[in-house]
Scaffold this active site. Structure first.
Site, PDB file in Angstrom:
ATOM      1  N   SER A   6       0.937  -1.253  -0.036  1.00  0.00           N
ATOM      2  CA  SER A   6       0.066  -0.001   0.109  1.00  0.00           C
ATOM      3  C   SER A   6       0.842   1.225  -0.134  1.00  0.00           C
ATOM      4  O   SER A   6       1.614   1.375   1.043  1.00  0.00           O
ATOM      5  CB  SER A   6      -0.939   0.126   1.352  1.00  0.00           C
ATOM      6  OG  SER A   6      -1.420   1.219   1.277  1.00  0.00           O
ATOM      7  N   HIS A  31      -1.464  -1.455  -4.211  1.00  0.00           N
ATOM      8  CA  HIS A  31      -2.749  -1.101  -3.698  1.00  0.00           C
ATOM      9  C   HIS A  31      -2.862   0.680  -3.231  1.00  0.00           C
ATOM     10  O   HIS A  31      -2.110   1.047  -2.742  1.00  0.00           O
ATOM     11  CB  HIS A  31      -2.763  -1.748  -2.334  1.00  0.00           C
ATOM     12  CG  HIS A  31      -4.006  -1.728  -1.513  1.00  0.00           C
ATOM     13  ND1 HIS A  31      -5.285  -2.472  -2.073  1.00  0.00           N
ATOM     14  CD2 HIS A  31      -4.494  -0.871  -0.523  1.00  0.00           C
ATOM     15  CE1 HIS A  31      -6.224  -2.040  -1.330  1.00  0.00           C
ATOM     16  NE2 HIS A  31      -5.668  -1.122  -0.407  1.00  0.00           N
ATOM     17  N   ASP A  33      -4.754   3.593  -1.868  1.00  0.00           N
ATOM     18  CA  ASP A  33      -6.021   3.967  -0.883  1.00  0.00           C
ATOM     19  C   ASP A  33      -6.744   5.216  -0.897  1.00  0.00           C
ATOM     20  O   ASP A  33      -5.751   6.293  -0.718  1.00  0.00           O
ATOM     21  CB  ASP A  33      -5.197   3.719   0.438  1.00  0.00           C
ATOM     22  CG  ASP A  33      -5.224   2.264   0.853  1.00  0.00           C
ATOM     23  OD1 ASP A  33      -6.149   1.396   0.889  1.00  0.00           O
ATOM     24  OD2 ASP A  33      -4.072   1.891   1.246  1.00  0.00           O
ATOM     25  N   MET A  35      -9.046   7.983   0.156  1.00  0.00           N
ATOM     26  CA  MET A  35      -9.742   8.287   1.456  1.00  0.00           C
ATOM     27  C   MET A  35     -10.666   9.927   1.048  1.00  0.00           C
ATOM     28  O   MET A  35      -9.742  10.674   0.680  1.00  0.00           O
ATOM     29  CB  MET A  35      -9.254   8.277   2.614  1.00  0.00           C
ATOM     30  CG  MET A  35      -8.381   7.151   2.759  1.00  0.00           C
ATOM     31  SD  MET A  35      -7.287   7.164   4.222  1.00  0.00           S
ATOM     32  CE  MET A  35      -6.819   5.538   4.522  1.00  0.00           C
ATOM     33  N   HIS A  64      -8.502   1.268  -3.814  1.00  0.00           N
ATOM     34  CA  HIS A  64      -9.518   0.962  -2.700  1.00  0.00           C
ATOM     35  C   HIS A  64     -10.234   2.325  -2.435  1.00  0.00           C
ATOM     36  O   HIS A  64      -9.684   3.041  -1.926  1.00  0.00           O
ATOM     37  CB  HIS A  64      -8.631   0.439  -1.616  1.00  0.00           C
ATOM     38  CG  HIS A  64      -9.313  -0.026  -0.427  1.00  0.00           C
ATOM     39  ND1 HIS A  64      -9.000  -0.001   0.886  1.00  0.00           N
ATOM     40  CD2 HIS A  64     -10.717   0.228   0.036  1.00  0.00           C
ATOM     41  CE1 HIS A  64      -9.832  -0.343   1.839  1.00  0.00           C
ATOM     42  NE2 HIS A  64     -10.964  -0.306   1.004  1.00  0.00           N
ATOM     43  N   MET A  66     -12.539   4.296  -0.201  1.00  0.00           N
ATOM     44  CA  MET A  66     -13.055   4.581   0.780  1.00  0.00           C
ATOM     45  C   MET A  66     -13.715   5.923   0.929  1.00  0.00           C
ATOM     46  O   MET A  66     -13.265   6.815   1.580  1.00  0.00           O
ATOM     47  CB  MET A  66     -11.837   4.403   2.217  1.00  0.00           C
ATOM     48  CG  MET A  66     -11.589   3.031   2.369  1.00  0.00           C
ATOM     49  SD  MET A  66      -9.647   2.947   3.140  1.00  0.00           S
ATOM     50  CE  MET A  66      -8.620   3.397   1.907  1.00  0.00           C
ATOM     51  N   MET A 135     -11.509  -6.336   5.557  1.00  0.00           N
ATOM     52  CA  MET A 135     -10.865  -5.288   6.170  1.00  0.00           C
ATOM     53  C   MET A 135     -10.347  -5.947   7.547  1.00  0.00           C
ATOM     54  O   MET A 135     -11.345  -6.364   8.223  1.00  0.00           O
ATOM     55  CB  MET A 135     -11.589  -3.993   6.424  1.00  0.00           C
ATOM     56  CG  MET A 135     -11.646  -3.173   5.186  1.00  0.00           C
ATOM     57  SD  MET A 135     -10.090  -2.653   4.409  1.00  0.00           S
ATOM     58  CE  MET A 135      -9.158  -1.883   5.728  1.00  0.00           C
ATOM     59  N   ASP A 173      -6.423  -6.446   4.319  1.00  0.00           N
ATOM     60  CA  ASP A 173      -6.014  -5.305   4.334  1.00  0.00           C
ATOM     61  C   ASP A 173      -5.825  -4.720   6.004  1.00  0.00           C
ATOM     62  O   ASP A 173      -7.021  -4.315   6.290  1.00  0.00           O
ATOM     63  CB  ASP A 173      -6.907  -4.403   3.400  1.00  0.00           C
ATOM     64  CG  ASP A 173      -6.338  -2.833   3.216  1.00  0.00           C
ATOM     65  OD1 ASP A 173      -5.178  -2.637   3.779  1.00  0.00           O
ATOM     66  OD2 ASP A 173      -6.956  -2.245   2.742  1.00  0.00           O
TER      67      ASP A 173
HETATM   68  C1  DX5 Z   1      -6.308   1.174   5.823  1.00  0.00           C
HETATM   69  C2  DX5 Z   1      -6.011   0.998   4.368  1.00  0.00           C
HETATM   70  C3  DX5 Z   1      -4.842   0.249   4.011  1.00  0.00           C
HETATM   71  C4  DX5 Z   1      -3.587   0.872   4.755  1.00  0.00           C
HETATM   72  C5  DX5 Z   1      -2.995  -0.430   5.394  1.00  0.00           C
HETATM   73  O1  DX5 Z   1      -7.550   2.270   5.815  1.00  0.00           O
HETATM   74  O2  DX5 Z   1      -7.047   0.536   3.686  1.00  0.00           O
HETATM   75  O3  DX5 Z   1      -4.635  -0.243   2.872  1.00  0.00           O
HETATM   76  O4  DX5 Z   1      -2.651   1.360   3.820  1.00  0.00           O
HETATM   77  O5  DX5 Z   1      -1.982   0.013   6.134  1.00  0.00           O
HETATM   78  P1  DX5 Z   1      -1.203  -1.064   7.308  1.00  0.00           P
HETATM   79  O6  DX5 Z   1      -0.771  -2.373   6.398  1.00  0.00           O
HETATM   80  O7  DX5 Z   1       0.137  -0.048   7.790  1.00  0.00           O
HETATM   81  O8  DX5 Z   1      -2.169  -1.371   8.269  1.00  0.00           O
HETATM   82 ZN    ZN Z   2      -6.864  -0.392   1.557  1.00  0.00          ZN
END
Ligand code: DX5
Ligand code: ZN
Length: 224
Positions: A6, A31, A33, A35, A64, A66, A135, A173
């Site tokens: 990620s 990956h 992320d 947000m 991904h 969110m 998750m 994840d």
């Molecule tokens: C969390 C994300 C993850 C995040 C994971 O909200 O969806 O993809 O990057 O980070 P680690 O591996 O540090 O828990």
């Molecule tokens: Zn993620």
């Protein structure tokens, strides 16, 4: 086994160099992320950053989302080079339409489920998606502790896949490192997202191959 670092855990002061580091590490997927500061209490990066990354690697771009209204971003992420878009089952009645829109755009479809959400909410979509993301932390931030209560959900998703003849990836994840990757692989996961666990490693290539081989071994042990 797919290993998907990620980029949320990258050094943002050297983001392009970090993409090259991941590209050269032997990782399978990036990956990414996304947000929105609404679905989760944090903001990451958007399509312009993904477009910047696209020429730096041939790796698969797993986005991904969110986001409370992910559909307003679908086209922008497709144009930026995303190959799969994952939305959250917590969006409720919106989910069927979102899945078919992503499918109609020719992209991979992922469906994510947060730790407090009943895994049964995902079941009606098992035959419609390419990836189910279990998750293992509450989304929004990297570096959180793995929630082991989520492991039975991985087992359920694996059981549905075996019984239903589906072929979706089972992705995990959140809090994924060497030991938690093994736990998830033994439960049926085959796709491992890791931010802190991989990106902070001094030797990313060794960490990627180490995670892959430990997951393979754990899955083999579980099967036998
Ligand atoms: C969390 C994300 C993850 C995040 C994971 O909200 O969806 O993809 O990057 O980070 P680690 O591996 O540090 O828990
Ligand atoms: Zn993620």
């Amino acid at each position: 086994m797919i290993i998907a670092p990620s980029l949320l855990a990258a050094d943002y002061g050297h983001f392009a160099d970090e993409c090259v580091r991941v590209d050269r590490s032997g990782a399978d997927w990036f990956h990414l992320d996304i947000m929105d500061g609404n679905f989760v209490p944090n903001i990451s990066f958007g399509p312009a950053v993904v477009a910047m990354m696209r020429p730096l690697t041939k790796c698969f771009f797993d986005v991904h989302l969110m986001c409370r209204r992910p559909e307003i971003l679908f086209e922008a992420f497709r144009d930026a080079g995303a190959q799969s878009l994952t939305i959250h089952v917590e969006l409720g009645d919106e989910v069927p339409g979102l899945i078919s829109t992503i499918r109609g755009m020719g992209l991979g479809v992922g469906l994510a489920v947060n730790p407090p959400t009943d895994i049964e909410q995902v079941k009606p979509y098992a035959g419609l998606v390419d990836l189910i993301l279990v998750m293992t932390v509450n989304p929004g931030f990297g570096g959180q502790k793995f929630i082991s209560e989520c492991v039975p959900k991985i087992e359920a998703v694996k059981r549905w896949r075996d019984e239903g003849g589906h072929s979706y990836h089972i992705q995990v994840d959140g809090g994924i490192g060497m030991e938690t990757a093994e736990i998830c692989a033994a439960a049926g996961a085959d796709n491992f997202v890791s931010g802190t666990g991989l990106m902070k490693a001094a030797d990313l290539s060794a960490a990627v191959s180490g995670m892959r081989s430990r997951a393979q071994a754990a899955a083999g042990t579980a099967a036998s």
